[in-house]
Scaffold this active site. Structure first.
Site, PDB file in Angstrom:
ATOM      1  N   ARG A   1      27.978  37.425  47.406  1.00 22.77           N
ATOM      2  CA  ARG A   1      27.822  38.548  46.493  1.00 22.77           C
ATOM      3  C   ARG A   1      26.383  39.047  46.565  1.00 22.77           C
ATOM      4  O   ARG A   1      25.437  38.246  46.619  1.00 22.77           O
ATOM      5  CB  ARG A   1      28.140  38.163  45.040  1.00 22.77           C
ATOM      6  CG  ARG A   1      29.630  38.076  44.722  1.00 22.77           C
ATOM      7  CD  ARG A   1      30.361  39.410  44.909  1.00 22.77           C
ATOM      8  NE  ARG A   1      31.785  39.336  44.678  1.00 22.77           N
ATOM      9  CZ  ARG A   1      32.711  39.216  45.650  1.00 22.77           C
ATOM     10  NH1 ARG A   1      32.356  39.181  46.918  1.00 22.77           N
ATOM     11  NH2 ARG A   1      33.990  39.188  45.336  1.00 22.77           N
TER      12      ARG A   1
ATOM     13  N   GLN B   1      28.622  48.311  44.092  1.00 20.89           N
ATOM     14  CA  GLN B   1      29.408  48.759  45.245  1.00 20.89           C
ATOM     15  C   GLN B   1      30.240  49.970  44.832  1.00 20.89           C
ATOM     16  O   GLN B   1      30.964  49.868  43.851  1.00 20.89           O
ATOM     17  CB  GLN B   1      30.306  47.626  45.745  1.00 20.89           C
ATOM     18  CG  GLN B   1      29.496  46.527  46.402  1.00 20.89           C
ATOM     19  CD  GLN B   1      30.331  45.482  47.118  1.00 20.89           C
ATOM     20  OE1 GLN B   1      29.790  44.594  47.749  1.00 20.89           O
ATOM     21  NE2 GLN B   1      31.639  45.543  47.038  1.00 20.89           N
TER      22      GLN B   1
ATOM     23  N   ASN C   1      41.488  35.284  51.960  1.00 18.58           N
ATOM     24  CA  ASN C   1      40.631  35.824  53.021  1.00 18.58           C
ATOM     25  C   ASN C   1      39.457  34.907  53.347  1.00 18.58           C
ATOM     26  O   ASN C   1      38.477  35.344  53.941  1.00 18.58           O
ATOM     27  CB  ASN C   1      40.152  37.234  52.655  1.00 18.58           C
ATOM     28  CG  ASN C   1      39.436  37.280  51.315  1.00 18.58           C
ATOM     29  OD1 ASN C   1      39.034  36.241  50.785  1.00 18.58           O
ATOM     30  ND2 ASN C   1      39.266  38.473  50.773  1.00 18.58           N
TER      31      ASN C   1
ATOM     32  N   HIS D   1      31.374  46.166  52.519  1.00 20.22           N
ATOM     33  CA  HIS D   1      32.092  44.945  52.121  1.00 20.22           C
ATOM     34  C   HIS D   1      33.459  44.902  52.829  1.00 20.22           C
ATOM     35  O   HIS D   1      34.469  45.356  52.286  1.00 20.22           O
ATOM     36  CB  HIS D   1      32.261  44.950  50.603  1.00 20.22           C
ATOM     37  CG  HIS D   1      32.718  43.668  50.022  1.00 20.22           C
ATOM     38  ND1 HIS D   1      32.659  43.399  48.686  1.00 20.22           N
ATOM     39  CD2 HIS D   1      33.252  42.565  50.588  1.00 20.22           C
ATOM     40  CE1 HIS D   1      33.131  42.188  48.438  1.00 20.22           C
ATOM     41  NE2 HIS D   1      33.518  41.665  49.586  1.00 20.22           N
TER      42      HIS D   1
END
Ligand SMILES: NC(=O)C1=CN([C@@H]2O[C@H](COP(=O)(O)OP(=O)(O)OC[C@H]3O[C@@H](n4cnc5c(N)ncnc54)[C@H](O)[C@@H]3O)[C@@H](O)[C@H]2O)C=CC1
Length: 358
Positions: A251, A280, A113, A299
Site C-alpha cells: 500500500r 488512488q 491475487n 495499481h
C-alpha cells in the site's frame, strides 16, 4: 488455501471483469436474486454518485485498484449498509474502526491475487536491479547505449533480499526468489513454521528496522493499518543500507511519499518500484510520477485477467453466503459483528487509515 468456490459463475474466466462494463460478471446473479446492482466510477468528491447511492445501499463492493474510500462520514451516511466487500485483497480503503463501531461487516477475497502480486514483485525487483526500464527507453529513443544501460545494472544472484511480512504474498515472493540464489530474509508479526524456514533457507528478524540495515533489496508485503502507516518515514529510512532497492506493492501509505523521493535523489535508495499509491488515482503532480530511478505502475499487479476471474468468483461466493444466511470463510473475514475477525484479526490492527497523511 483454496480458490473461491461459488455455486456457479456467469462469466468466462479471462474476460475483462474488473471494470465498469465488466461488472464483475455479477449482474445476472444479483438480479436473479431480486437485488439491484449499481456500478459507478464516480466515487470521489462531496455529492458524488457513490455518496448518493450510499443513502440506501445494503452492500458496497469495491476494488482496491480504484477504491471507493468508505470513510467514517460515508459509513455514517449509509443507514442500510450491512457489508463492505473488497473485490481483491486489502480493505484499508474502508475505515475499519468506523465499520466496527457501526457494525458493518468487511470482507475480502483472501488469496485471489496473492500469486499475481508476487510475480509482479519479482518482475519489479529484476527490472530495478538489472536497470531494465532505462535500457528499454534507449531502444525506444533509437539508441544502442550499452554503457548508459549497464552502469547501474547488476545480477540479483547472491543479493540479500528481505520482505517485511511473509504472509501469502511475502512468502510467495521468497519462494520464487529462491530460484535466483538470493539470500532470503523476512520479518513478520507471526513467525513462519520452522519447516518452512528450513525448506526455503529463510532468516527471521523480529524487527524490520534491524533487517533492512544489511539488505540489498527490501519488499513490503504487509497490510496498511495503524501499525504500518508511514512505517517508512524520515527517521526509519535512516536504517536502510545505502543503495537499497525498495519494492512496495502492498500500500502506498506504508511510505511517506516525500521521504521516498528524497531517498532516491540522495542515493539512500537505488530504486523504488511498486504499484500502490495514495490516494488512488494519484494527482498528476504526485511526486512518485517524476522521481528518479522509479519503476512504478498503476495499481495493476493484483488485477491480471487471471486474478479478476478469481476475485469476481470470490465476491459471488461471499454474496451467496450472506444471502443464504451462512457464515463466510474465516479467511475472508476482516470485520465481523463489530470486531476484527479471521484474516482481519491475523493481519490488521484496530483503527483507521482511510484518511490522514498521504
Ligand atoms: N498491489 C496489489 O494489487 C495487491 C496488494 N495487496 C496488499 O498486500 C497485503 C498483503 O497481502 P497478503 O500477503 O495476501 O496478506 P496476508 O494476510 O496473507 O499476509 C499479511 C502478513 O502481514 C503481516 N503483518 C501485518 N502487520 C504487520 C506488521 N506490523 N509487521 C510485520 N508483519 C505484519 C501479517 O502477520 C501477515 O503474515 C494486503 O493487505 C494488501 O495491502 C494484496 C493483494 C493485491
Amino acid at each position: 488455501m483454496s480458490t473461491p468456490s461459488p455455486s456457479s459463475i456467469d462469466f468466462r474466466p479471462g474476460e475483462l471483469l474488473g471494470c465498469i462494463s465488466g461488472e464483475l460478471g455479477l449482474r445476472k446473479f444479483i438480479e436473479d436474486r431480486g437485488h439491484s446492482l449499481i456500478v459507478t466510477s464516480e466515487k470521489d468528491g462531496a455529492g458524488c454518485q457513490l455518496e448518493e447511492e450510499l443513502q440506501d445501499a445494503h452492500y458496497v463492493i469495491s476494488q482496491p485498484f480504484y477504491p471507493a474510500y468508505l470513510t467514517r462520514e460515508r459509513i455514517a451516511s449509509a443507514p442500510n449498509l450491512k457489508a463492505a466487500i473488497t473485490a481483491g485483497i486489502g480493505s484499508d480503503h474502508v475505515d475499519l474502526q468506523a465499520a466496527m463501531e457501526y457494525n458493518i461487516d468487511v470482507s475480502e477475497v483472501t488469496f485471489c491475487n496473492s500469486i499475481s502480486v508476487a510475480e509482479h514483485v519479482v518482475m519489479q525487483i529484476l527490472s530495478l536491479v538489472r536497470n531494465y526500464i532505462p535500457s528499454y527507453h534507449w531502444i525506444k529513443k533509437g539508441g544502442w547505449n550499452i554503457a548508459d544501460c549497464v552502469e547501474r545494472s547488476y545480477d540479483i544472484e547472491g543479493m540479500k533480499v528481505g520482505t517485511v511480512a511473509a504472509g501469502r504474498i511475502g512468502l510467495a515472493v521468497l519462494k520464487r526468489l529462491q530460484a535466483f540464489d538470493c539470500e532470503l530474509h523476512y520479518t513478520d508479526r507471526h513467525r513462519l513454521p520452522r519447516d518452512v524456514e528450513e525448506k526455503y533457507n529463510l532468516h527471521y528478524w523480529e524487527d524490520w528496522k534491524g533487517m533492512v540495515q544489511t539488505m540489498d533489496v527490501v519488499t513490503l508485503n504487509c497490510p496498511l493499518h495503524p501499525e504500518t502507516e508511514h512505517m517508512i518515514n524520515t527517521e526509519s529510512i535512516k536504517n536502510f543500507k545505502r543503495g537499497t532497492y525498495l519494492v512496495n506493492t502492498a500500500r502506498g501509505k506504508l511510505c511517506d511519499k516525500d521521504v521516498i523521493a528524497q531517498a532516491l535523489k540522495d542515493g539512500t535508495l537505488a530504486g523504488y518500484a511498486g504499484d500502490v499509491w495514495f490516494p488512488q488515482p494519484p494527482p498528476a503532480d504526485h511526486v512518485w510520477r517524476s522521481m528518479p530511478w522509479h519503476g512504478m505502475t498503476p495499481h495493476v499487479s493484483g488485477t491480471s485477467l487471471s486474478a479478476q476471474a478469481r476475485y469476481a468468483a470470490g465476491v459471488r461466493e461471499i454474496l451467496e453466503h450472506y444471502w443464504d444466511g451462512k457464515e463466510i470463510r474465516s479467511e475472508y473475514q476482516i470485520v465481523t459483528n463489530g470486531a476484527l475477525a479471521g484474516a482481519g484479526a491475523h493481519s490488521y490492527s484496530e483503527g483507521n487509515t482511510t484518511t490522514g497523511c498521504d
